[in-house]
Design a protein around this motif. Structure first.
Motif, PDB file in Angstrom:
ATOM      1  N   LYS A 240      42.213  44.905  47.469  1.00 41.91           N
ATOM      2  CA  LYS A 240      43.176  44.902  46.368  1.00 41.91           C
ATOM      3  C   LYS A 240      44.601  45.057  46.890  1.00 41.91           C
ATOM      4  O   LYS A 240      45.539  44.435  46.366  1.00 41.91           O
ATOM      5  CB  LYS A 240      42.850  46.022  45.379  1.00 41.91           C
ATOM      6  N   LEU A 241      44.767  45.874  47.911  1.00 42.75           N
ATOM      7  CA  LEU A 241      46.084  46.068  48.502  1.00 42.75           C
ATOM      8  C   LEU A 241      46.606  44.760  49.092  1.00 42.75           C
ATOM      9  O   LEU A 241      47.755  44.361  48.856  1.00 42.75           O
ATOM     10  CB  LEU A 241      46.010  47.155  49.573  1.00 42.75           C
ATOM     11  N   LEU A 242      45.756  44.072  49.849  1.00 43.77           N
ATOM     12  CA  LEU A 242      46.163  42.820  50.478  1.00 43.77           C
ATOM     13  C   LEU A 242      46.417  41.729  49.438  1.00 43.77           C
ATOM     14  O   LEU A 242      47.344  40.920  49.588  1.00 43.77           O
ATOM     15  CB  LEU A 242      45.096  42.375  51.477  1.00 43.77           C
ATOM     16  N   GLU A 243      45.620  41.689  48.394  1.00 41.07           N
ATOM     17  CA  GLU A 243      45.842  40.718  47.329  1.00 41.07           C
ATOM     18  C   GLU A 243      47.178  40.991  46.627  1.00 41.07           C
ATOM     19  O   GLU A 243      47.881  40.052  46.216  1.00 41.07           O
ATOM     20  CB  GLU A 243      44.696  40.773  46.313  1.00 41.07           C
ATOM     21  N   THR A 244      47.540  42.258  46.495  1.00 42.95           N
ATOM     22  CA  THR A 244      48.822  42.614  45.896  1.00 42.95           C
ATOM     23  C   THR A 244      49.967  42.158  46.787  1.00 42.95           C
ATOM     24  O   THR A 244      50.967  41.604  46.305  1.00 42.95           O
ATOM     25  CB  THR A 244      48.909  44.126  45.651  1.00 42.95           C
ATOM     26  N   PHE A 245      49.852  42.392  48.090  1.00 45.92           N
ATOM     27  CA  PHE A 245      50.855  41.867  49.028  1.00 45.92           C
ATOM     28  C   PHE A 245      51.018  40.356  48.821  1.00 45.92           C
ATOM     29  O   PHE A 245      52.131  39.847  48.705  1.00 45.92           O
ATOM     30  CB  PHE A 245      50.439  42.117  50.479  1.00 45.92           C
TER      31      PHE A 245
END
Length: 307
Positions: A240-245
Protein backbone atom coordinates in the motif's frame (compact mmCIF):
# COMPACT_ATOMS: atom_id res chain seq x y z
CA UNK A 1 7.71 7.22 -17.00
CA UNK A 2 6.63 4.04 -15.25
CA UNK A 3 4.13 1.47 -16.41
CA UNK A 4 2.20 -0.96 -14.26
CA UNK A 5 1.76 -4.51 -15.45
CA UNK A 6 -2.02 -4.37 -15.12
CA UNK A 7 -2.72 -6.42 -18.23
CA UNK A 8 -2.60 -9.66 -16.24
CA UNK A 9 -5.86 -11.58 -16.35
CA UNK A 10 -7.38 -11.58 -12.88
CA UNK A 11 -7.09 -14.94 -11.21
CA UNK A 12 -9.66 -16.38 -8.88
CA UNK A 13 -8.76 -14.61 -5.67
CA UNK A 14 -10.39 -12.84 -2.78
CA UNK A 15 -7.84 -10.04 -3.20
CA UNK A 16 -7.81 -8.76 -6.77
CA UNK A 17 -5.47 -5.91 -5.84
CA UNK A 18 -2.85 -8.49 -4.97
CA UNK A 19 -3.14 -9.81 -8.51
CA UNK A 20 -2.86 -6.37 -10.08
CA UNK A 21 -0.11 -4.82 -7.99
CA UNK A 22 3.44 -5.03 -9.35
CA UNK A 23 4.75 -4.95 -5.78
CA UNK A 24 3.24 -8.23 -4.63
CA UNK A 25 5.01 -11.59 -4.54
CA UNK A 26 2.10 -13.60 -5.96
CA UNK A 27 3.49 -17.00 -4.94
CA UNK A 28 4.02 -15.92 -1.35
CA UNK A 29 0.63 -14.21 -1.28
CA UNK A 30 -1.08 -17.40 -2.49
CA UNK A 31 0.70 -19.49 0.12
CA UNK A 32 -0.38 -17.09 2.87
CA UNK A 33 -3.98 -17.23 1.74
CA UNK A 34 -3.94 -21.02 1.76
CA UNK A 35 -2.41 -21.09 5.23
CA UNK A 36 -4.88 -18.47 6.49
CA UNK A 37 -1.97 -16.47 7.83
CA UNK A 38 -3.37 -13.05 6.91
CA UNK A 39 -5.12 -11.31 9.78
CA UNK A 40 -8.27 -9.52 8.69
CA UNK A 41 -7.97 -5.90 9.80
CA UNK A 42 -10.56 -3.23 9.13
CA UNK A 43 -8.35 -0.25 8.24
CA UNK A 44 -9.70 3.27 8.72
CA UNK A 45 -11.13 5.01 5.68
CA UNK A 46 -9.35 8.17 4.56
CA UNK A 47 -10.71 11.64 5.28
CA UNK A 48 -9.54 15.21 5.27
CA UNK A 49 -9.15 16.41 8.85
CA UNK A 50 -10.03 19.92 9.98
CA UNK A 51 -8.71 21.68 13.10
CA UNK A 52 -10.64 21.06 16.31
CA UNK A 53 -12.70 24.00 17.58
CA UNK A 54 -10.49 24.86 20.57
CA UNK A 55 -7.16 24.72 18.71
CA UNK A 56 -6.56 28.48 18.70
CA UNK A 57 -7.70 29.07 22.33
CA UNK A 58 -5.25 26.40 23.57
CA UNK A 59 -2.34 27.68 21.48
CA UNK A 60 -0.96 29.81 24.35
CA UNK A 61 -0.78 26.68 26.50
CA UNK A 62 1.02 24.85 23.70
CA UNK A 63 3.47 27.74 23.40
CA UNK A 64 4.46 27.33 27.05
CA UNK A 65 5.06 23.60 26.64
CA UNK A 66 6.87 23.55 23.30
CA UNK A 67 10.35 22.27 22.63
CA UNK A 68 12.62 23.97 20.12
CA UNK A 69 15.27 22.55 17.80
CA UNK A 70 17.51 23.96 15.09
CA UNK A 71 17.48 22.13 11.76
CA UNK A 72 19.88 23.78 9.35
CA UNK A 73 18.52 27.26 8.70
CA UNK A 74 15.16 26.50 10.27
CA UNK A 75 13.96 26.68 13.85
CA UNK A 76 11.26 24.11 14.56
CA UNK A 77 9.01 24.15 17.60
CA UNK A 78 6.96 21.14 18.62
CA UNK A 79 5.00 19.66 21.48
CA UNK A 80 6.44 17.08 23.81
CA UNK A 81 3.77 14.41 23.57
CA UNK A 82 4.22 13.31 27.19
CA UNK A 83 2.69 16.44 28.66
CA UNK A 84 -0.44 15.91 26.55
CA UNK A 85 -1.16 12.42 27.79
CA UNK A 86 -3.26 13.43 30.79
CA UNK A 87 -5.53 15.48 28.54
CA UNK A 88 -5.59 12.70 25.96
CA UNK A 89 -6.56 10.11 28.57
CA UNK A 90 -9.60 12.22 29.38
CA UNK A 91 -10.79 11.89 25.79
CA UNK A 92 -12.37 8.45 25.90
CA UNK A 93 -12.65 8.00 22.13
CA UNK A 94 -9.02 8.61 21.20
CA UNK A 95 -6.85 5.88 19.71
CA UNK A 96 -3.78 7.40 21.40
CA UNK A 97 -5.49 6.70 24.73
CA UNK A 98 -6.03 3.05 23.76
CA UNK A 99 -2.36 2.67 22.88
CA UNK A 100 -1.22 4.36 26.08
CA UNK A 101 -3.41 2.08 28.19
CA UNK A 102 -2.02 -0.92 26.31
CA UNK A 103 1.57 0.32 26.82
CA UNK A 104 2.11 -0.10 23.10
CA UNK A 105 3.41 2.10 20.28
CA UNK A 106 1.55 0.00 17.71
CA UNK A 107 -1.90 -1.58 17.60
CA UNK A 108 -2.58 -2.93 14.10
CA UNK A 109 -5.53 -1.18 12.51
CA UNK A 110 -6.03 1.05 15.55
CA UNK A 111 -2.90 3.08 16.28
CA UNK A 112 0.36 3.42 14.36
CA UNK A 113 2.74 5.24 16.70
CA UNK A 114 2.08 8.82 15.60
CA UNK A 115 2.49 10.42 19.03
CA UNK A 116 6.17 9.47 19.22
CA UNK A 117 9.05 11.15 17.39
CA UNK A 118 11.08 8.24 16.06
CA UNK A 119 14.85 8.19 15.56
CA UNK A 120 14.81 8.14 11.77
CA UNK A 121 12.83 11.38 11.65
CA UNK A 122 15.88 13.14 13.09
CA UNK A 123 18.06 11.38 10.50
CA UNK A 124 15.92 12.63 7.64
CA UNK A 125 15.73 16.17 9.01
CA UNK A 126 19.52 16.31 9.24
CA UNK A 127 19.85 14.91 5.72
CA UNK A 128 17.40 17.46 4.28
CA UNK A 129 19.17 20.34 6.00
CA UNK A 130 22.48 19.26 4.49
CA UNK A 131 21.37 18.12 1.04
CA UNK A 132 18.79 20.81 0.29
CA UNK A 133 19.95 23.78 2.36
CA UNK A 134 19.36 26.18 -0.54
CA UNK A 135 15.90 27.74 -0.21
CA UNK A 136 15.49 27.73 -4.00
CA UNK A 137 15.09 23.93 -3.97
CA UNK A 138 11.93 24.24 -1.88
CA UNK A 139 10.22 27.22 -3.54
CA UNK A 140 7.12 26.10 -5.42
CA UNK A 141 7.52 22.47 -4.39
CA UNK A 142 4.53 20.39 -3.37
CA UNK A 143 5.55 18.09 -0.53
CA UNK A 144 3.76 15.24 1.26
CA UNK A 145 4.73 14.23 4.80
CA UNK A 146 3.39 10.66 4.70
CA UNK A 147 2.81 8.91 8.03
CA UNK A 148 3.64 12.30 9.51
CA UNK A 149 2.98 11.84 13.23
CA UNK A 150 4.27 15.06 14.81
CA UNK A 151 4.77 16.50 11.35
CA UNK A 152 8.35 17.68 11.78
CA UNK A 153 9.44 16.74 8.26
CA UNK A 154 6.59 18.65 6.68
CA UNK A 155 7.02 21.59 9.04
CA UNK A 156 10.67 21.85 8.02
CA UNK A 157 9.59 21.91 4.35
CA UNK A 158 7.06 24.67 5.11
CA UNK A 159 9.73 26.73 6.87
CA UNK A 160 11.91 26.37 3.77
CA UNK A 161 9.16 27.61 1.45
CA UNK A 162 7.31 24.52 0.20
CA UNK A 163 3.57 23.86 0.21
CA UNK A 164 3.00 20.78 2.33
CA UNK A 165 0.25 18.27 3.01
CA UNK A 166 0.32 15.88 5.96
CA UNK A 167 -1.03 12.34 6.28
CA UNK A 168 -1.22 10.09 9.31
CA UNK A 169 -3.24 6.97 10.04
CA UNK A 170 -4.84 8.38 13.19
CA UNK A 171 -7.17 11.36 13.07
CA UNK A 172 -6.56 12.22 16.71
CA UNK A 173 -2.78 12.41 16.14
CA UNK A 174 -3.45 15.05 13.49
CA UNK A 175 -5.93 16.93 15.67
CA UNK A 176 -4.01 16.91 18.95
CA UNK A 177 -0.38 16.86 17.83
CA UNK A 178 0.20 17.69 14.14
CA UNK A 179 -2.11 20.71 13.90
CA UNK A 180 -0.73 22.33 17.09
CA UNK A 181 2.83 21.73 15.87
CA UNK A 182 2.07 23.42 12.55
CA UNK A 183 0.60 26.45 14.32
CA UNK A 184 3.62 26.68 16.61
CA UNK A 185 5.69 27.32 13.48
CA UNK A 186 3.60 29.85 11.56
CA UNK A 187 4.34 33.57 11.68
CA UNK A 188 3.78 34.63 15.30
CA UNK A 189 2.54 38.07 14.21
CA UNK A 190 -0.48 36.63 12.42
CA UNK A 191 -3.89 37.18 13.98
CA UNK A 192 -5.89 34.14 15.04
CA UNK A 193 -8.13 34.24 11.95
CA UNK A 194 -5.06 34.54 9.72
CA UNK A 195 -3.57 31.43 11.31
CA UNK A 196 -6.76 29.53 10.56
CA UNK A 197 -6.69 30.87 6.99
CA UNK A 198 -3.14 29.54 6.66
CA UNK A 199 -4.29 26.08 7.74
CA UNK A 200 -7.21 26.20 5.33
CA UNK A 201 -5.41 27.52 2.26
CA UNK A 202 -1.78 26.43 2.57
CA UNK A 203 -1.97 22.86 3.82
CA UNK A 204 -4.25 19.82 4.03
CA UNK A 205 -4.23 17.05 6.62
CA UNK A 206 -5.51 13.55 5.89
CA UNK A 207 -6.19 10.59 8.15
CA UNK A 208 -6.75 6.94 7.32
CA UNK A 209 -5.24 4.01 5.51
CA UNK A 210 -2.76 4.66 2.68
CA UNK A 211 -4.75 2.82 0.02
CA UNK A 212 -7.84 4.85 0.87
CA UNK A 213 -5.80 8.07 0.97
CA UNK A 214 -4.48 7.44 -2.54
CA UNK A 215 -8.04 7.02 -3.83
CA UNK A 216 -9.37 10.05 -1.95
CA UNK A 217 -6.67 12.34 -3.41
CA UNK A 218 -6.29 10.79 -6.87
CA UNK A 219 -7.65 13.88 -8.67
CA UNK A 220 -5.52 16.38 -6.75
CA UNK A 221 -2.13 17.72 -7.80
CA UNK A 222 0.71 15.26 -7.30
CA UNK A 223 3.82 15.84 -5.22
CA UNK A 224 7.36 16.81 -6.13
CA UNK A 225 8.68 15.24 -2.92
CA UNK A 226 7.28 12.60 -0.57
CA UNK A 227 8.94 12.32 2.83
CA UNK A 228 8.32 9.37 5.13
CA UNK A 229 10.02 8.00 8.23
CA UNK A 230 9.67 4.69 10.09
CA UNK A 231 6.76 3.52 7.91
CA UNK A 232 8.11 0.23 6.48
CA UNK A 233 8.06 -1.88 9.65
CA UNK A 234 4.88 -3.76 8.73
CA UNK A 235 5.53 -5.95 5.68
CA UNK A 236 1.80 -6.35 5.07
CA UNK A 237 1.44 -2.58 4.56
CA UNK A 238 4.43 -2.06 2.26
CA UNK A 239 2.49 -2.74 -0.91
CA UNK A 240 0.00 0.00 0.00
CA UNK A 241 2.88 2.35 0.77
CA UNK A 242 4.50 1.74 -2.62
CA UNK A 243 1.19 2.09 -4.45
CA UNK A 244 0.71 5.44 -2.70
CA UNK A 245 4.16 6.58 -3.84
CA UNK A 246 3.34 5.52 -7.40
CA UNK A 247 -0.08 7.17 -7.40
CA UNK A 248 0.78 10.47 -5.73
CA UNK A 249 4.30 11.25 -6.99
CA UNK A 250 4.97 13.44 -10.04
CA UNK A 251 6.81 11.70 -12.91
CA UNK A 252 10.04 13.55 -12.05
CA UNK A 253 9.48 13.54 -8.28
CA UNK A 254 11.44 11.80 -5.56
CA UNK A 255 10.60 9.87 -2.41
CA UNK A 256 12.85 9.79 0.64
CA UNK A 257 12.31 6.90 3.05
CA UNK A 258 14.09 6.92 6.42
CA UNK A 259 14.06 3.57 8.24
CA UNK A 260 15.96 1.05 10.32
CA UNK A 261 17.75 -1.89 8.75
CA UNK A 262 15.45 -4.27 10.63
CA UNK A 263 12.34 -4.04 12.80
CA UNK A 264 12.38 -6.89 15.28
CA UNK A 265 9.13 -8.76 15.75
CA UNK A 266 7.44 -7.50 12.58
CA UNK A 267 9.95 -8.45 9.89
CA UNK A 268 10.24 -5.24 7.91
CA UNK A 269 13.50 -3.43 7.25
CA UNK A 270 15.45 -1.48 4.68
CA UNK A 271 17.00 -4.42 2.82
CA UNK A 272 13.73 -6.35 2.72
CA UNK A 273 11.88 -3.22 1.54
CA UNK A 274 14.42 -2.60 -1.20
CA UNK A 275 13.93 -6.16 -2.46
CA UNK A 276 10.17 -5.56 -2.60
CA UNK A 277 10.70 -2.39 -4.62
CA UNK A 278 12.83 -4.30 -7.13
CA UNK A 279 10.02 -6.84 -7.47
CA UNK A 280 7.69 -4.12 -8.72
CA UNK A 281 10.08 -2.75 -11.38
CA UNK A 282 8.48 0.68 -10.98
CA UNK A 283 11.10 2.59 -9.00
CA UNK A 284 14.86 2.90 -9.08
CA UNK A 285 16.47 3.18 -5.66
CA UNK A 286 19.59 4.68 -4.15
CA UNK A 287 20.89 4.49 -0.59
CA UNK A 288 21.74 8.12 0.08
CA UNK A 289 22.65 7.93 3.78
CA UNK A 290 23.46 5.27 6.35
CA UNK A 291 24.37 5.16 10.04
CA UNK A 292 26.39 2.26 11.38
CA UNK A 293 26.21 2.84 15.13
CA UNK A 294 23.87 0.71 17.25
CA UNK A 295 20.96 -0.47 15.12
CA UNK A 296 21.71 0.44 11.52
CA UNK A 297 19.53 3.12 9.98
CA UNK A 298 19.39 4.53 6.48
CA UNK A 299 17.69 6.80 3.97
CA UNK A 300 16.49 5.39 0.67
CA UNK A 301 15.71 7.56 -2.36
CA UNK A 302 13.13 6.40 -4.91
CA UNK A 303 12.53 7.71 -8.41
CA UNK A 304 10.43 6.34 -11.23
CA UNK A 305 12.35 4.18 -13.64
CA UNK A 306 12.75 5.65 -17.09
CA UNK A 307 10.80 3.78 -19.76
Amino acid sequence: MFKFNFDVEAESSSDLEAVKSPFVDKKKHSEELEANEIQIIEWYQAERVKPIDNLIPTLDFYELNAKEREVGKARIRHLVAGFLLEDIKAQTHLDIKKAEESHSDLIAGVYEGGAKIWECTDDLLTYLAGKYEDDTFWKGKRVLDLGCGSGLLGIYAIKMGAQVDFQDYNKDVLEYITYPNILLNVDETLADEQKLEFLENKTSLYAGDWSHFAVLTKDLDKYDLILTSETIYNIDNQEKLLETFAGRLKPDGIVLVAAKSHYFGVGGGMEQFTDKIKLGKVFQTENVWQAEENLKRGILQLKFKES
